[in-house]
Design an enzyme around this catalytic site. Structure first.
Site, PDB file in Angstrom:
ATOM      1  N   ASP A   1      -6.390   2.235   5.538  1.00 50.44           N
ATOM      2  CA  ASP A   1      -5.142   2.880   5.097  1.00 50.44           C
ATOM      3  C   ASP A   1      -5.601   4.108   4.303  1.00 50.44           C
ATOM      4  OD1 ASP A   1      -2.051   2.240   4.973  1.00 50.44           O
ATOM      5  OD2 ASP A   1      -2.555   2.949   2.974  1.00 50.44           O
TER       6      ASP A   1
ATOM      7  N   ASN B   1      -5.786  10.770   8.613  1.00 51.69           N
ATOM      8  CA  ASN B   1      -5.828  10.154   9.939  1.00 51.69           C
ATOM      9  C   ASN B   1      -4.485  10.257  10.659  1.00 51.69           C
ATOM     10  OD1 ASN B   1      -5.013   7.465  11.433  1.00 51.69           O
ATOM     11  ND2 ASN B   1      -7.177   7.806  11.831  1.00 51.69           N
TER      12      ASN B   1
ATOM     13  N   GLN C   1       4.902  -4.442   5.992  1.00 47.10           N
ATOM     14  CA  GLN C   1       3.983  -4.790   7.084  1.00 47.10           C
ATOM     15  C   GLN C   1       4.470  -6.035   7.828  1.00 47.10           C
ATOM     16  OE1 GLN C   1       0.833  -2.771   6.938  1.00 47.10           O
ATOM     17  NE2 GLN C   1       0.788  -3.285   9.100  1.00 47.10           N
TER      18      GLN C   1
ATOM     19  N   SER D   1      -4.593  -2.374  16.347  1.00 44.92           N
ATOM     20  CA  SER D   1      -5.412  -3.330  15.597  1.00 44.92           C
ATOM     21  C   SER D   1      -5.270  -4.726  16.193  1.00 44.92           C
ATOM     22  CB  SER D   1      -4.977  -3.381  14.127  1.00 44.92           C
ATOM     23  OG  SER D   1      -5.565  -2.345  13.384  1.00 44.92           O
TER      24      SER D   1
ATOM     25  N   THR E   1      -1.920   5.435  15.273  1.00 43.71           N
ATOM     26  CA  THR E   1      -0.749   5.540  14.389  1.00 43.71           C
ATOM     27  C   THR E   1      -0.020   6.862  14.619  1.00 43.71           C
ATOM     28  OG1 THR E   1      -1.989   4.264  12.767  1.00 43.71           O
ATOM     29  CG2 THR E   1       0.039   5.301  12.013  1.00 43.71           C
TER      30      THR E   1
ATOM     31  N   LYS F   1      -1.543  -6.761   2.757  1.00 41.70           N
ATOM     32  CA  LYS F   1      -2.050  -5.430   2.366  1.00 41.70           C
ATOM     33  C   LYS F   1      -2.984  -5.615   1.182  1.00 41.70           C
ATOM     34  CE  LYS F   1      -1.407  -1.088   3.610  1.00 41.70           C
ATOM     35  NZ  LYS F   1      -0.942  -0.544   4.892  1.00 41.70           N
TER      36      LYS F   1
ATOM     37  N   LYS G   1      -2.098  -9.592   8.263  1.00 41.11           N
ATOM     38  CA  LYS G   1      -2.708  -8.405   8.869  1.00 41.11           C
ATOM     39  C   LYS G   1      -2.160  -7.179   8.177  1.00 41.11           C
ATOM     40  CE  LYS G   1      -5.045  -6.101  11.939  1.00 41.11           C
ATOM     41  NZ  LYS G   1      -5.730  -5.463  10.779  1.00 41.11           N
TER      42      LYS G   1
HETATM   43  P1  NDP Z   1      -5.713   9.243   4.844  1.00 41.40           P
HETATM   44  O1  NDP Z   1      -6.438   8.791   3.647  1.00 41.40           O
HETATM   45  O2  NDP Z   1      -6.445   9.499   6.089  1.00 41.40           O
HETATM   46  O3  NDP Z   1      -4.842  10.532   4.517  1.00 41.40           O
HETATM   47  C1  NDP Z   1      -3.900  10.494   3.500  1.00 41.40           C
HETATM   48  C2  NDP Z   1      -3.239  11.849   3.427  1.00 41.40           C
HETATM   49  O4  NDP Z   1      -2.105  11.762   2.586  1.00 41.40           O
HETATM   50  C3  NDP Z   1      -4.142  12.909   2.829  1.00 41.40           C
HETATM   51  O5  NDP Z   1      -3.811  14.154   3.356  1.00 41.40           O
HETATM   52  C4  NDP Z   1      -3.781  12.814   1.352  1.00 41.40           C
HETATM   53  O6  NDP Z   1      -4.073  13.976   0.630  1.00 41.40           O
HETATM   54  C5  NDP Z   1      -2.294  12.608   1.437  1.00 41.40           C
HETATM   55  N1  NDP Z   1      -1.850  11.906   0.234  1.00 41.40           N
HETATM   56  C6  NDP Z   1      -2.288  10.716  -0.244  1.00 41.40           C
HETATM   57  N2  NDP Z   1      -1.685  10.417  -1.390  1.00 41.40           N
HETATM   58  C7  NDP Z   1      -0.852  11.454  -1.649  1.00 41.40           C
HETATM   59  C8  NDP Z   1       0.052  11.728  -2.690  1.00 41.40           C
HETATM   60  N3  NDP Z   1       0.214  10.880  -3.718  1.00 41.40           N
HETATM   61  N4  NDP Z   1       0.768  12.870  -2.603  1.00 41.40           N
HETATM   62  C9  NDP Z   1       0.602  13.743  -1.578  1.00 41.40           C
HETATM   63  N5  NDP Z   1      -0.260  13.528  -0.564  1.00 41.40           N
HETATM   64  C10 NDP Z   1      -0.958  12.407  -0.609  1.00 41.40           C
HETATM   65  O7  NDP Z   1      -4.581   8.107   5.089  1.00 41.40           O
HETATM   66  P2  NDP Z   1      -3.755   7.797   6.410  1.00 41.40           P
HETATM   67  O8  NDP Z   1      -3.524   9.027   7.184  1.00 41.40           O
HETATM   68  O9  NDP Z   1      -4.376   6.631   7.068  1.00 41.40           O
HETATM   69  O10 NDP Z   1      -2.379   7.273   5.773  1.00 41.40           O
HETATM   70  C11 NDP Z   1      -1.257   8.124   5.563  1.00 41.40           C
HETATM   71  C12 NDP Z   1       0.003   7.293   5.512  1.00 41.40           C
HETATM   72  O11 NDP Z   1       0.166   6.577   6.749  1.00 41.40           O
HETATM   73  C13 NDP Z   1       0.044   6.214   4.428  1.00 41.40           C
HETATM   74  O12 NDP Z   1       1.371   6.055   3.985  1.00 41.40           O
HETATM   75  C14 NDP Z   1      -0.372   4.951   5.176  1.00 41.40           C
HETATM   76  O13 NDP Z   1       0.088   3.783   4.545  1.00 41.40           O
HETATM   77  C15 NDP Z   1       0.319   5.186   6.497  1.00 41.40           C
HETATM   78  N6  NDP Z   1      -0.176   4.437   7.647  1.00 41.40           N
HETATM   79  C16 NDP Z   1      -1.488   4.500   8.010  1.00 41.40           C
HETATM   80  C17 NDP Z   1      -1.922   3.811   9.122  1.00 41.40           C
HETATM   81  C18 NDP Z   1      -3.306   3.921   9.634  1.00 41.40           C
HETATM   82  O14 NDP Z   1      -3.575   3.374  10.693  1.00 41.40           O
HETATM   83  N7  NDP Z   1      -4.224   4.606   8.967  1.00 41.40           N
HETATM   84  C19 NDP Z   1      -1.005   2.939   9.882  1.00 41.40           C
HETATM   85  C20 NDP Z   1       0.360   3.015   9.459  1.00 41.40           C
HETATM   86  C21 NDP Z   1       0.740   3.731   8.360  1.00 41.40           C
HETATM   87  P3  NDP Z   1      -5.297  14.003  -0.418  1.00 41.40           P
HETATM   88  O15 NDP Z   1      -6.520  14.174   0.416  1.00 41.40           O
HETATM   89  O16 NDP Z   1      -5.011  15.116  -1.319  1.00 41.40           O
HETATM   90  O17 NDP Z   1      -5.265  12.661  -1.126  1.00 41.40           O
HETATM   91  O1  2IT Z   2       0.231   0.497   7.340  1.00 46.46           O
HETATM   92  C1  2IT Z   2      -0.383   0.098   8.356  1.00 46.46           C
HETATM   93  O2  2IT Z   2       0.217  -0.361   9.332  1.00 46.46           O
HETATM   94  C2  2IT Z   2      -1.840   0.241   8.379  1.00 46.46           C
HETATM   95  N1  2IT Z   2      -2.415   0.790   7.456  1.00 46.46           N
HETATM   96  C3  2IT Z   2      -2.623  -0.313   9.526  1.00 46.46           C
HETATM   97  C4  2IT Z   2      -2.812  -1.793   9.375  1.00 46.46           C
HETATM   98  C5  2IT Z   2      -3.730  -2.428  10.375  1.00 46.46           C
HETATM   99  O3  2IT Z   2      -3.981  -3.624  10.177  1.00 46.46           O
HETATM  100  O4  2IT Z   2      -4.178  -1.797  11.331  1.00 46.46           O
END
Ligand code: NDP
Ligand code: 2IT
Length: 451
Positions: free
Chosen positions: A170, A244, A115, A383, A213, A130, A94
């Site tokens: 992600d 997100n 993860q 999830s 999250t 992943k 997952k």
């Molecule tokens: P989104 O795609 O919704 O947003 C990503 C954000 O991070 C954007 O603002 C993006 O900016 C910025 N970003 C991405 N890459 C870079 C970089 N190299 N340098 C600076 N800023 C960057 O992703 P999420 O919000 O879902 O994910 C954000 C983090 O949270 C990740 O590490 C992800 O693994 C983690 N995460 C997400 C979960 C989920 O449920 N979605 C669960 C657990 C963890 P830009 O638009 O400029 O790319």
């Molecule tokens: O990093 C994470 O935990 C996620 N991007 C969410 C994974 C999931 O299966 O909901």
């Protein structure tokens, strides 16, 4: 006794480096876990004899494949896709799917490794995986994204399944991409199953998955503060990212009385000294998802705010900080600046946003510091609840899910305190999360023997 039983931490890390050349993110993640697991398994013969950490740090499999698609000019484009299935000792693989040009095997292996521990911490039956691609969704039309997602799923479908491996979103993968991928999976297999999470409500998604999250990370921070007799009310918060996780973390912070003063993206950060209220956060959400815009454009809408190009927000004085963008976005020097400015709590919404030096700085300063595998587990936890609802062909109400999320985050916090409690009442949340997550997966693996 085999010679391997006597491998010490340094020898183990050397081996990981040797076997994974050029995979710095993966080595970083394994090092951080091994630093805590080695002292824990000292004297626990069975974990050594059965080579448990060595096995968790070797993915069950890494599938890599070509993804060909046609852009709007009819040009043929070739990308690489992956699915890393790290460990399924306690449940089906997952974990999310990431679309970003920086995606490579090392990044996905570190994420699948992390993860595995995170999912164990949730208390739900989920293994670790992943996937993703080096596809860049920025600037692509909806049709291009659709064609890419369909092509990606045309290969991925044979490796996943509701009881095998359940991907989600992600970075770069949200509701739109999940919809296209679910549609293609259903079309190829003729099966309507809970093979992906993060789905829209109309076709089997769960309430509060989108928020989970970011909300969960703030609940975790609140739990840490509460344990020390403090709270979020009136605190100044610095948040990175504007996707997100960041926007929902900001939303929950505001709801709990904190003042959020920054958001960012890969081009820089916005400083709004007046604080983001719900209307401003809603504007950012719509701007980043529907309009696919940049955070710099915020200052065109809200004139009092400042945009700092090419900078991260860690220089802004704050009480609490939530890195919610990406890995290694908060380095040792940033950690020192935060501590010097009086920051007392850090909760990671992103995965491994703080580098090893930064982690060391936070621990030395003995501030409250929650690693991503504990603090951002709320997303994958909901999830897991989406999977349960799909299997039972029912859906829970928002209030029920909200209560479950809060309980799960509280339980993770307690598990971290149990294994991370140290001298003078200081909790090492990194150690607590690593050991609690490891123990559950390890004990399941011991039951299976050599497989
Ligand atoms: P989104 O795609 O919704 O947003 C990503 C954000 O991070 C954007 O603002 C993006 O900016 C910025 N970003 C991405 N890459 C870079 C970089 N190299 N340098 C600076 N800023 C960057 O992703 P999420 O919000 O879902 O994910 C954000 C983090 O949270 C990740 O590490 C992800 O693994 C983690 N995460 C997400 C979960 C989920 O449920 N979605 C669960 C657990 C963890 P830009 O638009 O400029 O790319
Ligand atoms: O990093 C994470 O935990 C996620 N991007 C969410 C994974 C999931 O299966 O909901």
């Amino acid at each position: 006794m085999s010679a391997q039983e006597h491998v010490d931490l340094e020898g183990f890390i050397e081996g990981v480096k040797r076997r994974n050349p050029g995979q710095s993110e993966f080595v970083q993640a394994v090092t951080e876990v091994a630093q805590d697991v080695f002292p824990f398994i000292d004297g626990k013969e069975e974990y050594h004899r059965w080579q448990i950490l060595r096995r968790i740090a070797e993915p069950d499999r890494v599938v890599s494949f070509r993804v060909v698609w046609q852009d709007d000019n009819n040009e043929i484009r070739v990308q690489r896709g992956w699915r890393v299935q790290n460990n399924n000792a306690i449940g089906p693989y997952k974990g999310g799917i990431r679309f970003h040009p920086s995606v490579n095997e090392s990044v996905l292996k570190f994420l699948a490794f992390e993860q595995t521990f995170k999912n164990a911490l949730t208390g739900l039956p989920m293994g670790g995986g992943k996937g993703g691609s080096n596809f860049n969704p920025k600037g692509k039309s909806d049709h291009e994204v659709m064609r890419f997602c369909q092509s990606f799923m045309t290969e991925l479908y044979r490796h996943i399944g509701a009881d095998v491996d359940v991907p989600a979103g992600d970075i770069g993968v949200g509701g739109r991409e999940i919809g296209y991928m679910f549609g293609q999976y259903k079309r190829i297999t003729n099966q309507f199953t809970g093979v992906l999470t993060g789905k829209a409500l109309e076709y089997g998604g769960s309430l509060i998955r989108t928020e989970a999250t970011g909300y969960g990370a703030v609940y975790f921070l609140a739990n840490m503060l509460q344990r020390t007799g403090s709270g979020l009310e009136g605190r100044t918060a610095v948040v990175s990212g504007s996707g997100n996780v960041a926007t929902h973390a900001a939303e929950k912070l505001v709801q709990l009385g904190a003042k959020v003063v920054t958001l960012s993206d890969s081009e820089g950060f916005v400083h709004d000294a007046e604080g983001f209220d719900q209307a401003k956060i809603d504007w950012v959400k719509a701007h980043k998802t529907r309009r696919r815009g940049r955070i710099s454009e915020y200052v065109g809408e809200y004139k009092q705010a400042e945009f700092h190009a090419g900078k991260t927000p860690w220089c802004v004085p704050c009480d609490v900080a939530l890195p919610c963008a990406t890995q290694n976005e908060l380095l040792g020097a940033d950690a020192r600046t935060l501590v010097a400015n009086g920051c007392t709590g850090v909760a990671e919404g992103a995965n491994m946003p703080t580098d090893l030096e930064g982690v060391h700085v936070f621990k030395e300063a003995r501030i409250l510091y929650a690693p991503g595998k504990a603090a951002n587990a709320g997303g994958v936890a909901v999830s897991g609840l989406e999977m349960s609802q799909n299997s039972a062909r029912m859906s829970w109400k928002e209030a029920e899910l909200q209560a479950m999320l809060e309980t799960i985050m509280r339980d993770i916090h307690e598990r971290c305190v149990e294994y991370g409690n140290g001298d003078g009442g200081y909790v090492d949340y990194v150690k607590g999360a690593n050991i609690a997550g490891f123990k559950k997966v390890a004990d399941a693996m011991l039951a299976f023997g050599v497989v």
